[in-house]
Design a protein around this motif. Sequence first.
Motif, PDB file in Angstrom:
ATOM      1  N   ARG A  64       9.021  22.971  -2.127  1.00  0.00           N
ATOM      2  CA  ARG A  64       8.301  21.918  -2.052  1.00  0.00           C
ATOM      3  C   ARG A  64       7.846  21.197  -3.113  1.00  0.00           C
ATOM      4  O   ARG A  64       7.820  19.965  -3.193  1.00  0.00           O
ATOM      5  CB  ARG A  64       6.918  22.460  -1.436  1.00  0.00           C
ATOM      6  N   ALA A  65       7.965  21.852  -4.480  1.00  0.00           N
ATOM      7  CA  ALA A  65       7.866  21.238  -5.524  1.00  0.00           C
ATOM      8  C   ALA A  65       8.732  20.392  -5.997  1.00  0.00           C
ATOM      9  O   ALA A  65       8.679  19.218  -6.831  1.00  0.00           O
ATOM     10  CB  ALA A  65       7.397  22.208  -6.686  1.00  0.00           C
ATOM     11  N   HIS A  66      10.171  20.701  -5.748  1.00  0.00           N
ATOM     12  CA  HIS A  66      11.498  20.046  -6.049  1.00  0.00           C
ATOM     13  C   HIS A  66      12.295  19.850  -4.823  1.00  0.00           C
ATOM     14  O   HIS A  66      13.296  20.105  -4.677  1.00  0.00           O
ATOM     15  CB  HIS A  66      12.259  20.996  -6.932  1.00  0.00           C
ATOM     16  N   PRO A  67      11.649  18.877  -3.830  1.00  0.00           N
ATOM     17  CA  PRO A  67      12.461  18.699  -2.754  1.00  0.00           C
ATOM     18  C   PRO A  67      13.792  17.868  -2.766  1.00  0.00           C
ATOM     19  O   PRO A  67      14.759  18.195  -2.088  1.00  0.00           O
ATOM     20  CB  PRO A  67      11.688  17.617  -1.943  1.00  0.00           C
ATOM     21  N   GLU A  68      13.957  17.269  -4.033  1.00  0.00           N
ATOM     22  CA  GLU A  68      15.288  16.573  -4.163  1.00  0.00           C
ATOM     23  C   GLU A  68      16.181  17.506  -4.699  1.00  0.00           C
ATOM     24  O   GLU A  68      17.554  17.319  -4.452  1.00  0.00           O
ATOM     25  CB  GLU A  68      15.145  15.694  -5.598  1.00  0.00           C
ATOM     26  N   ASP A  69      16.208  18.830  -5.049  1.00  0.00           N
ATOM     27  CA  ASP A  69      16.998  19.706  -5.312  1.00  0.00           C
ATOM     28  C   ASP A  69      17.625  20.531  -4.211  1.00  0.00           C
ATOM     29  O   ASP A  69      18.542  21.223  -4.224  1.00  0.00           O
ATOM     30  CB  ASP A  69      16.549  20.766  -6.217  1.00  0.00           C
ATOM     31  N   PHE A  70      16.869  20.358  -2.994  1.00  0.00           N
ATOM     32  CA  PHE A  70      17.289  20.861  -1.794  1.00  0.00           C
ATOM     33  C   PHE A  70      17.672  20.197  -0.565  1.00  0.00           C
ATOM     34  O   PHE A  70      17.500  20.491   0.557  1.00  0.00           O
ATOM     35  CB  PHE A  70      16.185  21.850  -1.242  1.00  0.00           C
ATOM     36  N   ARG A  71      17.904  18.934  -0.718  1.00  0.00           N
ATOM     37  CA  ARG A  71      18.504  17.737   0.220  1.00  0.00           C
ATOM     38  C   ARG A  71      19.869  18.266   0.369  1.00  0.00           C
ATOM     39  O   ARG A  71      20.637  18.670  -0.504  1.00  0.00           O
ATOM     40  CB  ARG A  71      18.082  16.562  -0.133  1.00  0.00           C
ATOM     41  N   PRO A  72      20.299  18.115   1.753  1.00  0.00           N
ATOM     42  CA  PRO A  72      21.826  18.231   1.932  1.00  0.00           C
ATOM     43  C   PRO A  72      22.621  16.964   1.248  1.00  0.00           C
ATOM     44  O   PRO A  72      22.175  16.167   0.726  1.00  0.00           O
ATOM     45  CB  PRO A  72      21.949  17.875   3.394  1.00  0.00           C
ATOM     46  N   PRO A  73      24.148  17.306   0.881  1.00  0.00           N
ATOM     47  CA  PRO A  73      24.703  16.742   0.194  1.00  0.00           C
ATOM     48  C   PRO A  73      25.005  15.044   0.764  1.00  0.00           C
ATOM     49  O   PRO A  73      25.430  14.176  -0.020  1.00  0.00           O
ATOM     50  CB  PRO A  73      26.263  17.169   0.221  1.00  0.00           C
ATOM     51  N   CYS A  74      24.493  14.863   1.942  1.00  0.00           N
ATOM     52  CA  CYS A  74      24.979  13.632   2.464  1.00  0.00           C
ATOM     53  C   CYS A  74      23.372  12.817   2.640  1.00  0.00           C
ATOM     54  O   CYS A  74      23.246  11.654   2.977  1.00  0.00           O
ATOM     55  CB  CYS A  74      24.873  13.567   3.989  1.00  0.00           C
ATOM     56  N   ALA A  75      22.373  13.515   1.670  1.00  0.00           N
ATOM     57  CA  ALA A  75      21.143  12.679   1.706  1.00  0.00           C
ATOM     58  C   ALA A  75      21.195  11.468   1.076  1.00  0.00           C
ATOM     59  O   ALA A  75      22.155  11.315   0.055  1.00  0.00           O
ATOM     60  CB  ALA A  75      20.077  13.528   1.043  1.00  0.00           C
ATOM     61  N   LEU A  76      20.592  10.456   1.300  1.00  0.00           N
ATOM     62  CA  LEU A  76      20.341   9.209   0.705  1.00  0.00           C
ATOM     63  C   LEU A  76      19.197   8.660   0.884  1.00  0.00           C
ATOM     64  O   LEU A  76      18.286   8.726   1.889  1.00  0.00           O
ATOM     65  CB  LEU A  76      21.481   8.177   1.533  1.00  0.00           C
ATOM     66  N   ASP A  77      18.601   7.744  -0.258  1.00  0.00           N
ATOM     67  CA  ASP A  77      17.296   7.105  -0.143  1.00  0.00           C
ATOM     68  C   ASP A  77      17.781   5.447   0.457  1.00  0.00           C
ATOM     69  O   ASP A  77      18.075   4.675  -0.297  1.00  0.00           O
ATOM     70  CB  ASP A  77      16.871   7.044  -1.545  1.00  0.00           C
ATOM     71  N   THR A  78      17.225   5.388   1.692  1.00  0.00           N
ATOM     72  CA  THR A  78      17.381   4.040   2.301  1.00  0.00           C
ATOM     73  C   THR A  78      16.078   3.184   2.221  1.00  0.00           C
ATOM     74  O   THR A  78      16.112   2.378   3.075  1.00  0.00           O
ATOM     75  CB  THR A  78      18.333   4.227   3.726  1.00  0.00           C
ATOM     76  N   SER A  79      15.258   3.701   1.579  1.00  0.00           N
ATOM     77  CA  SER A  79      13.668   3.040   1.497  1.00  0.00           C
ATOM     78  C   SER A  79      13.836   1.642   1.074  1.00  0.00           C
ATOM     79  O   SER A  79      13.232   0.883   1.466  1.00  0.00           O
ATOM     80  CB  SER A  79      12.853   3.904   1.214  1.00  0.00           C
ATOM     81  N   VAL A  80      14.816   1.064   0.285  1.00  0.00           N
ATOM     82  CA  VAL A  80      14.939   0.241  -0.283  1.00  0.00           C
ATOM     83  C   VAL A  80      16.501  -0.330  -0.546  1.00  0.00           C
ATOM     84  O   VAL A  80      17.161   0.643  -0.907  1.00  0.00           O
ATOM     85  CB  VAL A  80      14.144  -0.031  -1.822  1.00  0.00           C
TER      86      VAL A  80
END
Length: 366
Positions: A64-80
């Motif tokens: 929970r403290a480091h969610p970016e380390d546990f996202r899948p390889p296909c993860a993408l920030d599409t918010s902007v």
Amino acid sequence: MSTLESSLAGHAVSKPGASQPTNEGLDLIEDHIVPQLDPIFLEYFKSVIAKKPPAHEIPIEHVRAHPEDFRPPCALDTSVGYERVADHVVSSQDGASIPVRVYHPDPARYGPGPYPVHLNFHGGGFVLGDLHAEASLCLSMREAGVAVIDVDYRHCPEAVWGKCIQDGWAALNWVRDSHATININPTSVSLGGVSAGGHISIVLQHMARDAGIPLKLCMPSVPPSTDGLTFEFYTQSPFPSFHEFRRGPVLPWKRIQYFGQQCFPRDRIPELRKLWPDWWLAPIRATNWKGLCDTYVRTAQCDPLRDEGEAYAMKLIAGGAKVTVKRYMGCPHTFMYLDVLKQKHEYDADAVDALKVAHGVQEIPR
């Protein structure tokens, strides 16, 4: 050609005395499984997965403290920075705010709308995931000419298991009630998801039928259809794949137990079972299989959940539903997250084709 494919090509033509490929890391996978896996995946496993600490040993607090380390390889920030992507909030049954992200298709190809709509529920064992996790999959699916709505349902252990189903149901009804606001056609709705998200989608499939809400398609991928997260021993599963791949590369039994501890602590299982209908926990135990929508079930050859996903499809067929089943060979549980695999690209193309057919989408002639 990908980096890993190039690496494998090099191995194929190596000469005596040259550097040879190593099997370091493959000792984490049972011997009988290794020959069944795609060689490209095996290289990825050795170079990436095997070098990380076992996921089931990482405390949830650290995750929970480091969610970016546990996202899948296909993860993408599409918010902007992405066109035709907008965030909204859905109110769940208990008033909780559920974030959703809407991906609209290209009007130059598909006209001004209103568009058919597909709801996506991400994977992550009901514990992991967010609006980054499957954003690239959502971008791909909107190429079918449908608006894709990614739903960030609540996770365990912060929320009690079952809230995810209520959140998904709220999102489905929000789509129908807010269709004018988001420029979608409320009479052309489909839903689906990966793993835990697939489980949510097949529960909603039954709930929609019971509520008289027509669906064009349910598209679950590698879905659990039993209450495996409540098992104390893997031998409780009646499905051979659950046993065969219990020490597989992506979703081993210890990882399933980890998710189970977050969702169904052993001392609370009797209490939690009383909160919801039994078939919410195990959709394969639903009592009514008539009148369910068309379904496209996708499974992976080297996945412990393979057989229960396909057994769910057989139940649908017996109930009279139109069902397509596809098993992706040489693949582990979440192969659709790995860009290096040709099966992942096949998976994306299959989703686009299925959504176009289900919703009757046609591109504007050029």
